[in-house]
Every structure is written in C-alpha cells, then in structure tokens.
Design an enzyme around this catalytic site. Structure first.
Site, mmCIF file in Angstrom:
data_model
loop_
_atom_site.group_PDB
_atom_site.id
_atom_site.type_symbol
_atom_site.label_atom_id
_atom_site.label_comp_id
_atom_site.label_asym_id
_atom_site.label_seq_id
_atom_site.Cartn_x
_atom_site.Cartn_y
_atom_site.Cartn_z
ATOM 1 N N SER A 247 26.837 -8.276 100.787
ATOM 2 C CA SER A 247 26.808 -9.714 100.550
ATOM 3 C C SER A 247 26.353 -9.953 99.116
ATOM 4 O O SER A 247 26.045 -9.022 98.392
ATOM 5 C CB SER A 247 25.824 -10.374 101.513
ATOM 6 O OG SER A 247 24.513 -9.978 101.160
ATOM 7 N N LYS A 248 26.305 -11.221 98.756
ATOM 8 C CA LYS A 248 25.892 -11.574 97.388
ATOM 9 C C LYS A 248 24.528 -10.972 97.051
ATOM 10 O O LYS A 248 24.253 -10.586 95.927
ATOM 11 C CB LYS A 248 25.822 -13.091 97.250
ATOM 12 C CG LYS A 248 27.173 -13.742 97.231
ATOM 13 C CD LYS A 248 27.218 -14.845 96.174
ATOM 14 C CE LYS A 248 28.625 -15.383 96.010
ATOM 15 N NZ LYS A 248 29.066 -16.159 97.171
ATOM 16 N N ARG A 249 23.697 -10.905 98.081
ATOM 17 C CA ARG A 249 22.358 -10.356 97.910
ATOM 18 C C ARG A 249 22.406 -8.933 97.341
ATOM 19 O O ARG A 249 21.529 -8.494 96.621
ATOM 20 C CB ARG A 249 21.678 -10.364 99.283
ATOM 21 C CG ARG A 249 20.225 -10.064 99.338
ATOM 22 C CD ARG A 249 19.715 -10.443 100.727
ATOM 23 N NE ARG A 249 20.516 -9.847 101.790
ATOM 24 C CZ ARG A 249 20.371 -8.597 102.212
ATOM 25 N NH1 ARG A 249 19.472 -7.824 101.660
ATOM 26 N NH2 ARG A 249 21.125 -8.128 103.188
ATOM 27 N N HIS A 250 23.450 -8.191 97.702
ATOM 28 C CA HIS A 250 23.587 -6.816 97.214
ATOM 29 C C HIS A 250 24.315 -6.764 95.871
ATOM 30 O O HIS A 250 24.649 -5.701 95.384
ATOM 31 C CB HIS A 250 24.418 -5.980 98.179
ATOM 32 C CG HIS A 250 23.807 -5.822 99.523
ATOM 33 N ND1 HIS A 250 24.221 -6.550 100.606
ATOM 34 C CD2 HIS A 250 22.830 -5.008 99.968
ATOM 35 C CE1 HIS A 250 23.523 -6.192 101.665
ATOM 36 N NE2 HIS A 250 22.664 -5.275 101.304
ATOM 37 N N GLY A 251 24.599 -7.934 95.343
ATOM 38 C CA GLY A 251 25.379 -7.927 94.121
ATOM 39 C C GLY A 251 26.859 -7.738 94.419
ATOM 40 O O GLY A 251 27.587 -7.182 93.620
#
Ligand code: GLU
Length: 475
Positions: A247-251
């Site tokens: 997800s965005k959290r993981h870049g």
C-alpha cells in the site's frame, strides 16, 4: 503448455482503471501480459476501464500510458476505452434476456434492503434471493424501473483451471444472480469486462488474484453467451516487506515515482518486477530478450512476493553500470541543472558526459549520479563540506601548496603525467600517496569522497584544478 499457446492467436490485455497512477503492482500485471504475448508472438492489448466516471481522470490515463511507454510495454493497436462501449454491453445484456439467460428484476431498493436485513438477522449469506427469477414480468407494476440480472446456474459447481492458482472450484449455489444492467441502463463492471474481453478476442486473462472471485461470475456470462472461455492466470499481489498487502504506506507509488523521485532505470524496474513471483534458475539479471524467450505464466508462484527496495536498487546499480555514458548524461542533466540552478554550457555538458565513466561504478540511482557530478560545476571558491574541512588541516594546506607548485608547470595534463607528479610530491615529503591525495580531493571536490583523484583532475582541467587548489592552500 496447451496446444493453443503455440499458436499466434494468443491475445492478452492490460485493463487498468484510470482512478490513479500506474502503480507498481499494475506495472507487473502489464509486464506479465506483455511478456506472455510477446513470447507467443501474440497480441498485447490495452483497455482503459473508465466506467467509474466520478473517479476516472485524464491525468490518470496519461500517467498510465506514460508509465507503460517508459517501461517499454508497447501495446498493439489503439487503447480501448470501456465507457465508450456501454451500448454494446447493453446489447449483450438484452441478448441474454431474449435467450432466457437473464431476467428483469423489479425489486425496489427498500425491498432489497429488507431482504438483506433478514439475511443478516438469520446469519444467512448475503445474496440476492432470486425473487424475480421465475416471476412473469407482467406482474411488475407498469413503468417500474428494473435491472437485468444474470440467471446463474444453481446446481453444480464452476471450476477454474487457473494457470497460477491451479484448479479452484466454487459451488454455483454460492453465486447469486448478479446485475448485468442497472436500472439506468448502464452496464455493471462484471458484464463490461466479459463483453470487452470477448470482443477483443482475449485468450488469456492475466491479472491480480484480487479478481479471482470475479472470474467465477464472469465465466457464467461466457457460458450463457456460448462464447469461448479465456484461460485465467491470477497472479498473487505484491506485499510489503512486513508481509501486508502493498500500500502507499510501503511506498507503493506510481511508476513515475521510481523514475522521477528515485532515479530508477526502466530496465531495472522491469527486471525487478519480473523476478517478483517468477524466476529463471538463479539468474538475477535478465535481459528483455531473455525474458521474452523464457517467460511462462505457468511458472509464476502462488505465494505473494515481498517488495524489496534494496534488491531493486541493486539491480538499478547494475543497469546503470551497463548503460551508455551518453544516455546517463542525458538522463541526469536536468537534475544537475536544477540542483545548480542554471543550465550547463556545452563545455560543462561535455564534462558531465566524460564524468559518467567515473561516477557510474558506484551509483545506485540517477539521483546519486546527479549529486555526485555537482562538484564539477560549482563556482570557485567551492564550499567544503564537514568531512572535507576535516581533511584540510594546516599541514594538509601546506601540502596543497607543494602540489600546486608541482602541477603549475605541467602542460601535458594527462593521467600518466599527473600521476607521476603527485607521486613525486608524496615521495619528496616521505608521505603515503593518500596523505597527498586526500587533501587534494577535498580541495578539488569539497568532499571526502569522489571518483579517482586523477580522473577528477582530468575532468576539471588544468586551470580549474589549479584554481581550486590555490583556494585552499597555504603558500
Ligand atoms: N480494471 C481492473 C483493475 O484495474 C482490472 C480488471 C481485469 O483485469 O479484469 O483492477
């Protein structure tokens, strides 16, 4: 491999929804479809699934096309836009209605809500109960709105022989009569995908395994229409290093971030994505030609793969070292100019080009190359960073004076001559070469690390080198 996969009729497609940029998982899906088609000499088509009018945007479409071009994933023919085909989707729904494979459902939203509430209460699975399946439409209130629903088989089971997941079976009793056409006449996603895949003659549907459940419902439409069924291959999604879905959290960014912000080369990104779930022995670096030659969707693993930025950077470093200097210089020049705040002159552009040979061996990305090249274009007196300052103590500044005196008369500014002169200074002072080279590097670059000192002297040229040394030396 089935016999049909030997023919040139293989057609794959990539079908992104343009509600965001081309993210890294989508890029891998596109790559697998592209490779599979190219391996078999088939076609790779692009379909923009823009039916969600509120969320589909032109910038997203542009970003997807741009990202695919950057990755070198060329598609055959013009992209197909799904929304523009709504009439065709409705036509198929009406054909199914006429053939008795679909029916009109007049259930009102309130009625359906009451049905769901009851199912919730009785802890039954939430699905449409087929209340209009066998009712005569003449029972409907005149002029009442209706949707068209698929008359899905209730007995038996559907099995998908998925090329990645293996055989997956679902009982028909678990699938309800889904809507094909809404009351406003617009097609549902499930119908649109099947009609488009059929009309585009898609033979192999390769996509994320988040679509596996849809495949069962989609097959029902193929069967109702008597259309040839595609081969399915549902590829596991990419997970982050922590094992959770990327997800965005993981870049998990758009591919343009890998290009514009991380300075990745497209061949590194493709090589990395290829090996995320597929491999060829222990081969780490796989050229595009070999990837086309070797790729087989049936060898893609079932387990989700974890995204590893370090591995991507490692591959990127490899492809940077393999790249032509001229290509690298062209790619990093805008960054160099932006960091400097001015455009490079032709002379400086040539220095940049020549510097690539010395800078690229250590760089992991194009951003690092740009940053490493900056010292070449700074105006005198150039600033010293902390580590350079530390190297320039009083004895070192005196040594720089000796170096200056030795270099000043040199007319033949070549690596051999410079090497000889610097060594002589070191020997005369009974110093190790490093004791001379380190302050010299600091004076020339403003840093404690740089390409080889003789390469730096050559890149800067005689006048600039002598000028920078004189700025730091003690006479
Ligand atoms: N538009 C869908 C998505 O972006 C893909 C549908 C498909 O591949 O069948 O997830």
């Amino acid at each position: 491999m089935s016999a049909s996969e030997n023919s040139s009729t293989i057609v794959t497609r990539f079908a992104p929804s343009p509600t965001g940029f081309l993210h890294i998982g989508g890029a891998r899906t596109a790559l697998f479809n592209w490779l599979f088609a190219r391996h078999h000499g088939g076609k790779f088509l692009l379909r923009i699934e823009d039916t969600d009018r509120a969320r589909s945007t032109q910038p997203a479409i542009d970003a997807i096309l741009d990202g695919m071009r950057w990755l070198g994933l060329d598609w055959d023919g013009e992209p197909v836009f799904q929304f523009a085909r709504a009439d065709r989707h409705a036509e198929v729904a009406n054909q199914m209605l006429a053939a008795g494979h679909a029916y009109r459902c007049y259930a009102t939203p309130e009625e359906l809500e009451a049905m769901r509430a009851e199912q919730r209460e009785k802890k039954l699975p939430m699905r449409y109960d087929g209340r209009w399946r066998d009712r005569d439409p003449s029972e409907a209130p005149a002029g009442a709105p209706f949707v068209i629903r698929l008359k899905a088989p209730r007995e038996g089971a559907v099995t998908i022989h998925d090329r990645v997941q293996g055989d997956v079976t679902v009982q028909n009793a678990e699938l309800d009569d889904m809507i094909l056409l809404r009351s406003d006449g617009t097609p549902t996603y499930m119908l649109a995908v099947v009609v488009d895949d059929h009309d585009m003659a898609v033979t192999h549907v390769i996509r994320g395994d988040d679509h596996l459940n849809n495949a069962f419902r989609q097959l029902t439409i193929y069967r109702a229409m008597g259309w040839p069924e595609p081969v399915y291959a549902h590829v596991p999604l990419i997970h982050g290093a922590d094992g959770a879905k990327l997800s965005k959290r993981h870049g998990a960014l758009g591919v343009e971030a890998y290009r514009d912000e991380m300075g990745m080369l497209p061949e590194a990104v493709c090589n990395y994505l290829l090996r995320l779930g597929w491999g060829h022995g222990d081969d780490e670096f796989i050229s595009r030609e070999d990837a086309i030659r070797w790729f087989d969707i049936g060898q893609v693993g079932k387990a989700p793969s974890r995204f590893d930025q370090k591995k991507l950077e490692h591959l990127n470093g490899h492809y940077i070292r393999e790249s032509e200097n001229a290509r690298l210089a062209t790619l990093v020049r805008p960054d160099v100019e932006a960091l400097l705040g001015h455009e490079l002159t032709d002379f400086e552009a040539d220095v940049l080009l020549r510097s690539m040979e010395f800078i690229k061996p250590r760089a992991k990305n194009l951003k690092e190359i740009a940053a490493s090249a900056l010292f070449l274009f700074r105006n005198r007196p150039i600033a010293m960073d902390e580590s350079a300052k530390a190297l320039l103590d009083d004895p070192s500044k005196t040594i720089l004076g000796l170096v200056f005196a030795a270099l000043e008369p040199v007319a033949d500014w070549t690596a051999d001559t410079l090497d000889g002169v610097i060594r002589q200074v070191a020997e005369a002072q009974e110093l190790k070469l490093g004791k001379v080279a380190q302050p010299l590097r600091a004076a020339l670059t403003g840093q404690a690390t740089s390409p080889g000192i003789f390469d730096v002297l050559l890149l800067l040229g005689r006048d600039e080198s002598l000028g920078r040394i004189s700025d730091q030396m003690t006479n």
